[in-house]
Structure formats: C-alpha cells, structure tokens
Write a protein that holds these residues in place. Sequence first.
Motif, PDB file in Angstrom:
ATOM      1  N   GLU A 290      12.041   3.461   8.521  1.00 42.01           N
ATOM      2  CA  GLU A 290      11.516   2.127   8.220  1.00 42.01           C
ATOM      3  C   GLU A 290      11.119   1.429   9.512  1.00 42.01           C
ATOM      4  N   ILE A 291       9.874   0.967   9.543  1.00 43.67           N
ATOM      5  CA  ILE A 291       9.340   0.250  10.699  1.00 43.67           C
ATOM      6  C   ILE A 291       8.623  -0.987  10.185  1.00 43.67           C
ATOM      7  N   ASP A 292       9.202  -2.161  10.446  1.00 36.57           N
ATOM      8  CA  ASP A 292       8.599  -3.443  10.051  1.00 36.57           C
ATOM      9  C   ASP A 292       8.218  -3.466   8.571  1.00 36.57           C
ATOM     10  N   GLY A 293       9.109  -2.954   7.725  1.00 36.35           N
ATOM     11  CA  GLY A 293       8.877  -3.001   6.282  1.00 36.35           C
ATOM     12  C   GLY A 293       8.150  -1.808   5.713  1.00 36.35           C
ATOM     13  N   THR A 294       7.539  -0.978   6.559  1.00 35.74           N
ATOM     14  CA  THR A 294       6.858   0.232   6.082  1.00 35.74           C
ATOM     15  C   THR A 294       7.844   1.386   6.096  1.00 35.74           C
ATOM     16  N   GLN A 295       8.023   2.020   4.936  1.00 38.58           N
ATOM     17  CA  GLN A 295       8.980   3.110   4.794  1.00 38.58           C
ATOM     18  C   GLN A 295       8.236   4.444   4.694  1.00 38.58           C
ATOM     19  N   THR A 296       8.756   5.421   5.425  1.00 34.96           N
ATOM     20  CA  THR A 296       8.185   6.769   5.425  1.00 34.96           C
ATOM     21  C   THR A 296       9.182   7.722   4.800  1.00 34.96           C
ATOM     22  N   TYR A 297       8.778   8.359   3.686  1.00 35.12           N
ATOM     23  CA  TYR A 297       9.657   9.247   2.936  1.00 35.12           C
ATOM     24  C   TYR A 297       9.214  10.699   3.116  1.00 35.12           C
ATOM     25  N   LEU A 298      10.188  11.588   3.190  1.00 35.08           N
ATOM     26  CA  LEU A 298       9.934  13.030   3.197  1.00 35.08           C
ATOM     27  C   LEU A 298       9.926  13.507   1.750  1.00 35.08           C
TER      28      LEU A 298
ATOM     29  N   GLU B 154      -6.286  37.620  13.315  1.00 38.97           N
ATOM     30  CA  GLU B 154      -4.976  37.931  13.878  1.00 38.97           C
ATOM     31  C   GLU B 154      -3.953  36.896  13.396  1.00 38.97           C
ATOM     32  N   PHE B 155      -2.781  37.383  12.977  1.00 41.78           N
ATOM     33  CA  PHE B 155      -1.661  36.532  12.545  1.00 41.78           C
ATOM     34  C   PHE B 155      -0.771  36.318  13.773  1.00 41.78           C
ATOM     35  N   THR B 156      -0.808  35.082  14.327  1.00 41.84           N
ATOM     36  CA  THR B 156      -0.161  34.844  15.619  1.00 41.84           C
ATOM     37  C   THR B 156       1.180  34.115  15.543  1.00 41.84           C
ATOM     38  N   GLY B 157       1.547  33.512  14.424  1.00 46.14           N
ATOM     39  CA  GLY B 157       2.824  32.794  14.367  1.00 46.14           C
ATOM     40  C   GLY B 157       2.966  32.007  13.080  1.00 46.14           C
ATOM     41  N   VAL B 158       4.071  31.284  12.992  1.00 44.56           N
ATOM     42  CA  VAL B 158       4.371  30.514  11.781  1.00 44.56           C
ATOM     43  C   VAL B 158       4.843  29.117  12.176  1.00 44.56           C
ATOM     44  N   LYS B 159       4.252  28.137  11.560  1.00 42.87           N
ATOM     45  CA  LYS B 159       4.739  26.760  11.641  1.00 42.87           C
ATOM     46  C   LYS B 159       5.043  26.273  10.231  1.00 42.87           C
ATOM     47  N   GLU B 160       5.652  25.103  10.150  1.00 38.14           N
ATOM     48  CA  GLU B 160       5.929  24.502   8.847  1.00 38.14           C
ATOM     49  C   GLU B 160       5.235  23.154   8.744  1.00 38.14           C
ATOM     50  N   TRP B 161       4.930  22.767   7.525  1.00 37.65           N
ATOM     51  CA  TRP B 161       4.335  21.457   7.298  1.00 37.65           C
ATOM     52  C   TRP B 161       5.228  20.626   6.388  1.00 37.65           C
ATOM     53  N   ILE B 162       5.079  19.339   6.482  1.00 37.02           N
ATOM     54  CA  ILE B 162       5.784  18.415   5.588  1.00 37.02           C
ATOM     55  C   ILE B 162       4.769  17.434   5.008  1.00 37.02           C
ATOM     56  N   THR B 163       5.033  16.972   3.811  1.00 36.29           N
ATOM     57  CA  THR B 163       4.243  15.891   3.230  1.00 36.29           C
ATOM     58  C   THR B 163       5.088  14.628   3.240  1.00 36.29           C
ATOM     59  N   LEU B 164       4.453  13.556   3.616  1.00 27.12           N
ATOM     60  CA  LEU B 164       5.122  12.267   3.762  1.00 27.12           C
ATOM     61  C   LEU B 164       4.440  11.235   2.879  1.00 27.12           C
ATOM     62  N   GLN B 165       5.223  10.308   2.415  1.00 27.45           N
ATOM     63  CA  GLN B 165       4.661   9.141   1.726  1.00 27.45           C
ATOM     64  C   GLN B 165       5.040   7.891   2.495  1.00 27.45           C
ATOM     65  N   MET B 166       4.041   7.137   2.887  1.00 23.61           N
ATOM     66  CA  MET B 166       4.259   5.851   3.531  1.00 23.61           C
ATOM     67  C   MET B 166       4.076   4.767   2.475  1.00 23.61           C
ATOM     68  N   ALA B 167       4.991   3.847   2.421  1.00 22.13           N
ATOM     69  CA  ALA B 167       4.929   2.789   1.415  1.00 22.13           C
ATOM     70  C   ALA B 167       5.325   1.461   2.037  1.00 22.13           C
TER      71      ALA B 167
ATOM     72  N   TYR C  44       0.845  -1.187   0.000  1.00 24.49           N
ATOM     73  CA  TYR C  44       0.000   0.000   0.000  1.00 24.49           C
ATOM     74  C   TYR C  44       0.883   1.240   0.000  1.00 24.49           C
ATOM     75  N   ARG C  45       0.308   2.356  -0.422  1.00 17.61           N
ATOM     76  CA  ARG C  45       0.969   3.655  -0.398  1.00 17.61           C
ATOM     77  C   ARG C  45      -0.028   4.684   0.122  1.00 17.61           C
ATOM     78  N   GLY C  46       0.494   5.671   0.795  1.00 17.04           N
ATOM     79  CA  GLY C  46      -0.380   6.722   1.297  1.00 17.04           C
ATOM     80  C   GLY C  46       0.386   8.019   1.468  1.00 17.04           C
ATOM     81  N   ASN C  47      -0.333   9.125   1.429  1.00 16.70           N
ATOM     82  CA  ASN C  47       0.257  10.447   1.617  1.00 16.70           C
ATOM     83  C   ASN C  47      -0.444  11.156   2.759  1.00 16.70           C
TER      84      ASN C  47
END
Length: 519
Positions: free
Chosen positions: A284-292, A433-446, A198-201
């Motif tokens: 990698e956890i038990d064969g499942t790989q998480t990519y940035l 109101e603009f209170t701060g800044v965070k960042e996001w990442i997208t990951l793919q689990m495969a 399986y694959r997921g984002n």
Amino acid sequence: MSVEELERTKAPERQAFGATAWLRWVWRTLTSMRTALILLFLLALGSVPGSLVPQRGVDPDKVARLYEQNPGLAEWYDRFQLFEVFTSAWFAAVYLLLFTSLIGCIIPRTATYLRELRRKPPAAPKNVSRLPHAASFEGELEVAEAAARLRKLRFRVVTGDGWVSAEKGFLRETGNLFFHIALLGILLAIGAGSLFGYRGNVLVVEGDGFANTVAAYDRFIPGSQVSAESLEPFSFQLADFKVAYQVTGDKRGQALDYTARLKVNDSPQSSARDYDLKVNEPLEIDGTQTYLIGNGYAPVFKVTDGKGQVAYEGPVPCLIEDKTTMTSGCVVKVPDAQPAQLGFLLQFMPTSVPLTDGGHASAFPGELNPEVQILGAFSGDLGMRSGRPQSVYELAEPELLKKLKPLVMGSATAKPLAVGQSVDLPDGAGKIEFTGVKEWITLQMAYDPGRLPALVAAATAVVAIALSLMIRRRRVFVRIGEGRVDVGGLTRAEGSAAGFAEEFADIVKVLSAGVKDER
C-alpha cells in the motif's frame, strides 16, 4: 326525479388515474420496506456471479482461458456482462434503485424519529394493574423520589398528581434508523470508489519493473473522474519470485507460499526499499494497494534469423494449461526476423519426465528439470504490423503461415530442449535456443477512496442492527395512593414481554427499596 337520475346523483364520480397518481403509486412502491428488501436481495444475488465467474478486471487470464476452452459459454457470459458484473448495466440499475429506495425510506423515518424524541411519555393510566406486567407494595413513596429512582435507571420521566410515567428504549429506533443510513453510506462509498477510484492489471517478469502510469498497465479501468495525473507516482522492480511447494505426501505439488521480492520507490525522489509481497498482504502506497493475484513461467529464448542476426532475445510469458503441473503454452513471435518473420508454438514443462510412449510431461509444478517442447515453427507474415490487435498467447491465423518442414523437434515424442540447447530451423530460416527460465506474476493495483468509509458504514450497520434487535421499547407507570404504590409496565415490541419480566421485577425492587409501611 327518475330512477336513472337518482342513481346518477348517488353514484360517486370516478376520478381518472392520471400521471400524478401513477407517480405517487410508483414512489410509494419503490420506497416501501418490502421493495428495499427485495432490491437488497437482488443486489446480493447479483454479486454471486462476480465470485463464481472470472472478472476481466481481476483475472483476465482466466477469462482468456475460458474463451479458449468453452467459447460458446464465454460468449453468453459476455452477453450478460458476467465478466464485468460490478460495472454492468443491470447491476448499476439495481444499485441505483436501492439507493433511491433507501433515501425514500430514511426521510420519513427520520421525521418520525424526531417527533418521537420530542414526544413526552403518556400519563399513567388510572388502573395500572391491568397492564401486562403489574405489581404493588405497601408504603409511602413520594412522586419526586419515584421519578428520581427511575431516572437513575435511565428512563425518561414525566410526573403528575400522584403518578409517574417513564419510558426508555429509544435506541431501538435509533439502531433501526442508523442501519438504513449505514446501508446508504455503503452505497455512497461504493459510488465514490467507482467515480474516483481505479483498478488495473499488469504482468511483470522477474528483473522487470513497473511505474504507476496509465501506459504501463496491461488493463486499466479508471473511474469517470480519474485522469492520468490522479495516479500516485510510485514504481518498483521485481527482483525475485519464489513459490514453496509441498514435495511429499498426498498433497505433493500444492503451493504453500508465494513471495515476490520487490524494490519499491514510493515516489520519484525516494530511495528504494525492500518489500516482500504475498497473497492477501498487499503493498500500500498512499491509498493505492497492489495485490499478488497470479504467477507463471517465462522461459527465455534467443532466436537467430536466416541472416545470422539475433532477431529476438528475452523471456516469453506462457499461459498455464495445467495448474497442477504448471505445464504452459508459449508463443514466440519474431517480427524482425529476416528474410521472413518467424513464429513458434511451444510447450514449457517445469519438471519434465519421459513417458512410456516416448513423450514427455511435467510431473511437478516447481522448476526442477525445465524443458521446452517445440510444437510448431512457422514463417510468413505474423500480422503484427497490420494494426489489428491480437493476443500474445496465440499466432494470428497460423493456417496462413508457412509451416517449416521437416518440423525439427515438432512431434509429441521428440526430445524437448533443455536449458542451453538449441535447434536449427530448416531451409536456413535460423535457429532457436532455450537459454533460461524466469517467472512472471500478475498484479492488481486498486485505488478506492470509498474503502474506509465503506468499512465504517458496515461496522455501523452491524452495531445498529444489534441495537434494533436487542433493545426493546418499554414503559413503566407508577400510581401512588395512600399507603400503597401500584406499578405497571409494558413493552412496545412484540415477542419481548418475556424478556421484560425480569427487568420489571428489578424496577419494582428499586422503587420499593427503603419504603416503610406506616400503617
């Protein structure tokens, strides 16, 4: 007998080309080497769009941007399934035809190979001097001694009355056969990955977490044999995300390194461990790989409605509009605002600088002077409770919403909001109101159970093709007479005679070593 009757008796009866004959012709054509090579070329050619066109399972954000920038081209891409190349019907058709063709090639080749292994070398010809490679020397040499010396050179040997026949080079056919088997193994491994993998984002904002469940994915593509219970029960939290940029020189603003600091729980019972996730260094956890696979900014907003209640507070992931400066477009939807729902179109600039025309733009992708430009504020029904799906990156039918006027901060030349600043909306609609800044990442689990078998099969194919190209099939014949030994040799592969000349000379040296001329 008349002439007509005589011609009818001489003319062969034409047999009808029936269904059986057609099936045999189709099978012979499909299992021919030429067809297999054509299908292999088509499979490689069909993989090219998977690298050039963004894939929904890998980078859905790029697919969304392509629909915004060039909707006509995106529709044609979608029509030909180019956003999902490796799961498309046409790619599967080529894949299955190649699979069938390889099976049809391997079965008869295996039978031929086994017959060749059992077949003994042919008897030596009476006149070995006529062979492409020939030599002779004087002396007495026993048949058994000649056979023993050739066996030490790893020849298969057959002896007769006054002659020795030797052959080797079967690894050439072995390599050829294993190359085809390895190709079949690669296709089987890919098929196993499609069935049981399986694959997921998922998009994760700093401070948020992820648990490996179907409901947590933004996009989930399971194999046909995958169920919700098949997923490994791991989880993690994104503690921090940092990007290192080039700050000087011609490549100023180029990203140098990405690091996502995770707190990982390998199972519900295990304690958290730290892990630095980087590009091409998956978790990698038990064969499942998480990519940035992607990143962006998620400015934090606090929206107070017309009744003075905080209707929304939190980060808003923004869609990147300019990769070089990370200028991003943001949409804030506040369905719980009273007395009317609120929506905002915003532009986030991580390093905002003023322009000569009074406007503002981002000059650097790093977060040095973050500001937000309000491009539009709306009130009315956002359509979020209608049950129809809509993108988080756009307001559904903004022309049907009421635009708040006078539009505070709404022009391109208006001063944008810095962190900690707020703007009151007109008509008592509330405040943002603009209170701060965070960042996001997208990951793919495969998870791909065929990954390791495919690697083994690919390595086998490389070794096998090297054997089939480097090793030649060759035969050596020895005729022993009174005081004379004649040696002849030939190869069974075209174009390899020149390379066999040196080997044949060495064989003659081995056979003649220690042989005394007793004349």
